[in-house]
Design an enzyme around this catalytic site. Structure first.
Site, PDB file in Angstrom:
ATOM      1  N   HIS A  92      58.228   5.998  54.653  1.00 53.37           N
ATOM      2  CA  HIS A  92      58.526   6.533  53.321  1.00 53.37           C
ATOM      3  C   HIS A  92      57.237   6.984  52.646  1.00 53.37           C
ATOM      4  O   HIS A  92      56.165   6.395  52.842  1.00 53.37           O
ATOM      5  CB  HIS A  92      59.236   5.477  52.462  1.00 53.37           C
ATOM      6  CG  HIS A  92      58.363   4.305  52.102  1.00 53.37           C
ATOM      7  ND1 HIS A  92      57.685   4.213  50.909  1.00 53.37           N
ATOM      8  CD2 HIS A  92      58.054   3.168  52.785  1.00 53.37           C
ATOM      9  CE1 HIS A  92      57.006   3.079  50.870  1.00 53.37           C
ATOM     10  NE2 HIS A  92      57.201   2.423  52.000  1.00 53.37           N
ATOM     11  N   HIS A 118      55.631  10.214  49.501  1.00 53.53           N
ATOM     12  CA  HIS A 118      55.827  11.444  48.732  1.00 53.53           C
ATOM     13  C   HIS A 118      55.306  12.637  49.536  1.00 53.53           C
ATOM     14  O   HIS A 118      54.241  13.194  49.256  1.00 53.53           O
ATOM     15  CB  HIS A 118      55.108  11.345  47.389  1.00 53.53           C
ATOM     16  CG  HIS A 118      55.636  10.258  46.503  1.00 53.53           C
ATOM     17  ND1 HIS A 118      56.985  10.076  46.271  1.00 53.53           N
ATOM     18  CD2 HIS A 118      54.998   9.297  45.780  1.00 53.53           C
ATOM     19  CE1 HIS A 118      57.155   9.050  45.447  1.00 53.53           C
ATOM     20  NE2 HIS A 118      55.963   8.554  45.148  1.00 53.53           N
TER      21      HIS A 118
END
EC number: 2.8.2.-
Length: 356
Positions: free
Chosen positions: A140, A142
């Site tokens: 995970h 951005h």
């Protein structure tokens, strides 16, 4: 400062103000340096952990090929969009990883840059696909969508994501930069000290609340092409829609996060077994709330909605919402206000040739 004006002559008052201002700037600079040092330390620790894992598997000689069961040869990538309840959802993955026997890895990019360099794209694809010790893995970060197929990968990862009403996301991000949240309340934020409300920012035409700041969810789904980051690009919108349908296993919405988790648990129990109950019973501990957030007025919302950028981001959001609700409608049934996952609804018959 009132006492200073009474006790000191004007020249000394001015000098005191200047000294105070310099002291404040010095302290802010030192705080910034400490934050940068903390970031470097976190990255160094992460690299050290990776080296330790690799050394453990090479200590006894050449690295052996690890045979993985098909169920374990799975990687999920959650390329999380900022301020969409991504931390709340990721915390559930962390809480379940030991129990469900998978690894969680955070993709920490320098300055949270969502676009990787070409060489980093190659490294990342190689790491994700060949790092068998970390499979099954849940990555995970951005980072915008990256097409693994263009690198010649045979088995692509499973992409998932969550998006949010674009104005609500921007408002949340605006206040987050100024006041932080209840997850790490002591951390100094980039815009800390700026008390201007979102309404005041929009009325003044400020840069932090400009319509261009809405342009984020589309490029995150569009990917690493230059046109994806061209604000207001119709091509980027259509590419984002295409990727959502063809490259993402499931895309939920912040406003219906529990249903998103329920569908993931039903479809991917290897990772998400127990996630729905954990979310329901541990809601207060998992939800991350931006502090000091004030809802925008109708006038502020109406002004932003005049922008073509909002219209495009909202079109993408509505497209994602419709697709999510379509998937949900074919996967659950409602009874007494509660949703229940449907049992298997297909079977095999007329199997030939007949076995003796």
């Amino acid at each position: 400062m009132g006492l200073l004006r009474i006790m000191l002559p004007p020249k000394l008052q001015l000098l005191a103000v200047l000294v105070f201002g310099v002291a404040v700037l010095f302290l802010e600079n030192q705080i910034q340096k400490l934050e940068e040092s903390r970031g470097k330390l976190e990255r160094a620790i992460a690299r050290h952990e990776v080296r330790e894992i690799e050394q453990r598997h090479t200590a006894d000689g050449p690295r052996q090929e690890v045979a993985l069961d098909e169920e374990d040869d799975v990687v999920i990538i959650y390329n999380r969009v900022p301020k969409t309840a991504s931390t709340s959802f990721t915390n559930i993955a962390y809480d379940l990883c030991a129990k469900n026997r998978y690894h969680v890895l955070h993709i920490n990019t320098t300055k949270n840059n969502p676009v990787m360099s070409l060489q980093d794209q190659v490294r990342f694809v190689k790491n994700v696909t060949s790092w068998k010790e970390m499979k099954p893995g849940f990555y995970h970060g951005h980072v915008s969508y990256l097409d693994f197929a263009k690198f010649g990968v045979k088995k692509k990862p499973i992409y998932i994501n969550v998006i949010r009403d674009p104005i609500e996301r921007l408002v949340s991000y605006y206040y987050f930069l100024r006041f932080g949240d209840d997850y790490r309340p002591g951390l100094r934020r980039r815009k800390q000290g700026d008390k201007k409300t979102f309404d005041e920012c929009v009325a003044a035409g400020g840069s932090d609340c400009a319509p261009e700041k809405l342009w984020l969810q589309i490029p995150f789904f569009c990917g690493h092409s230059s046109e994806c980051w061209n604000v207001g690009s119709r091509w980027a919108l259509e590419q984002a829609k295409y990727n959502l349908i063809n490259e993402y296993f499931l895309v939920g919405v912040t406003e219906e996060l529990e249903d998103f988790i329920m569908l993931l648990e039903a479809a991917l129990p290897r990772f998400f077994r127990g996630a729905t109950e954990l979310y329901r019973t541990g809601k207060k501990s998992h939800l991350r709330k931006t502090t000091e957030k004030k809802l925008p007025t109708k006038e502020t919302i109406a002004k932003l909605q005049q922008s073509e950028i909002w219209k495009m981001e909202n079109e993408f959001y509505e497209f994602a919402l419709e697709q999510f609700q379509f998937v949900r409608a074919h996967a659950v049934r409602e009874k007494d206000g509660e949703l229940y996952i449907l049992a298997q609804n297909f079977f095999y018959e007329k199997i030939y040739p007949k076995s003796n």
